[in-house]
Design a protein around this motif. Sequence first.
Motif, PDB file in Angstrom:
ATOM      1  N   SER A 281     102.619 -22.278  -5.106  1.00  0.00           N
ATOM      2  CA  SER A 281     103.501 -21.246  -4.543  1.00  0.00           C
ATOM      3  C   SER A 281     103.849 -20.201  -5.607  1.00  0.00           C
ATOM      4  N   PHE A 282     104.001 -20.622  -6.859  1.00  0.00           N
ATOM      5  CA  PHE A 282     104.276 -19.654  -7.926  1.00  0.00           C
ATOM      6  C   PHE A 282     103.025 -18.831  -8.244  1.00  0.00           C
ATOM      7  N   TYR A 283     101.859 -19.441  -8.105  1.00  0.00           N
ATOM      8  CA  TYR A 283     100.616 -18.679  -8.264  1.00  0.00           C
ATOM      9  C   TYR A 283     100.542 -17.592  -7.183  1.00  0.00           C
TER      10      TYR A 283
ATOM     11  N   TRP B  60     100.368 -13.634  -7.760  1.00  0.00           N
ATOM     12  CA  TRP B  60      99.258 -12.896  -7.156  1.00  0.00           C
ATOM     13  C   TRP B  60      99.796 -11.727  -6.338  1.00  0.00           C
ATOM     14  N   ALA B  61     100.834 -11.996  -5.538  1.00  0.00           N
ATOM     15  CA  ALA B  61     101.416 -10.935  -4.707  1.00  0.00           C
ATOM     16  C   ALA B  61     101.980  -9.807  -5.561  1.00  0.00           C
ATOM     17  N   LEU B  62     102.693 -10.156  -6.621  1.00  0.00           N
ATOM     18  CA  LEU B  62     103.275  -9.125  -7.484  1.00  0.00           C
ATOM     19  C   LEU B  62     102.190  -8.290  -8.152  1.00  0.00           C
ATOM     20  N   ASP B  63     101.135  -8.945  -8.605  1.00  0.00           N
ATOM     21  CA  ASP B  63     100.051  -8.225  -9.281  1.00  0.00           C
ATOM     22  C   ASP B  63      99.216  -7.384  -8.327  1.00  0.00           C
TER      23      ASP B  63
ATOM     24  N   VAL C 286     101.998 -16.854   1.403  1.00  0.00           N
ATOM     25  CA  VAL C 286     102.192 -18.284   1.163  1.00  0.00           C
ATOM     26  C   VAL C 286     101.062 -18.800   0.301  1.00  0.00           C
ATOM     27  N   GLY C 287     101.360 -19.801  -0.482  1.00  0.00           N
ATOM     28  CA  GLY C 287     100.333 -20.458  -1.280  1.00  0.00           C
ATOM     29  C   GLY C 287      99.678 -21.558  -0.467  1.00  0.00           C
TER      30      GLY C 287
ATOM     31  N   ILE D 107      97.268 -15.818   2.707  1.00  0.00           N
ATOM     32  CA  ILE D 107      97.272 -17.182   2.185  1.00  0.00           C
ATOM     33  C   ILE D 107      96.507 -17.152   0.867  1.00  0.00           C
ATOM     34  N   VAL D 108      97.223 -17.420  -0.214  1.00  0.00           N
ATOM     35  CA  VAL D 108      96.620 -17.347  -1.545  1.00  0.00           C
ATOM     36  C   VAL D 108      96.191 -18.750  -1.955  1.00  0.00           C
TER      37      VAL D 108
END
Length: 197
Positions: free
Chosen positions: A39-41, A45-48, A155-156, A185-186
């Motif tokens: 979830s932190f990944y 990813w979303a921020l980047d 969501v991760g 979905i990452v």
Amino acid sequence: MEAVEGAGLAMQRTKEEGEEMMGKNEMKVMVALDESGESFYALKWALDNLFGITGAVTPGTSDRGAGTVTLVHVQQPFQHFVFPAGPGGAAFYATSSVEQSIRKAQEENSAALLSRALQICKDKNVKAETLVLTGDPKDMICQAAEQMHMDLLVVGSRGLGKIKRALLGSVSDYCAHHVQCPIIIVKPPPKQHHTKQ
């Protein structure tokens, strides 16, 4: 329908939805978080990828102008567990002090988790707010995204196998089928295989 894929991302939207999202001054993105690294990944990813490079300024704006992130964490509701107390099958219910201790631990865990996530957002110069809910994560995430009129849900994915996904259910899979807004979905990064030399 336009399909967008990449970096473990799966999202479908109509061309009009994409143009509407891009034309807005501020996009509202919800990122679901739990204790997992996945979830932190997904947050990073979303921020980047959705909010650009750290320190980047969107042309014509005084700040990044990309939008706001809502960090949502869902706590499991407290269950009054029954413990067998002796060979006669007598039952023991959790006392109010045990219940209070569990709730306090949940609140502290949520606060620590969201504090870590807020710091990541701050480091990327992205506005963020937090939301803590109690209930089934699958339902609560979808309801919150709908009630808050989110433009996008991130969501991760834990990469559960078919058997685990069938038995445990997948929050990301459920959200993909039930949330009203577009979803990304990452998937977790590929595991690095280290060989001993």
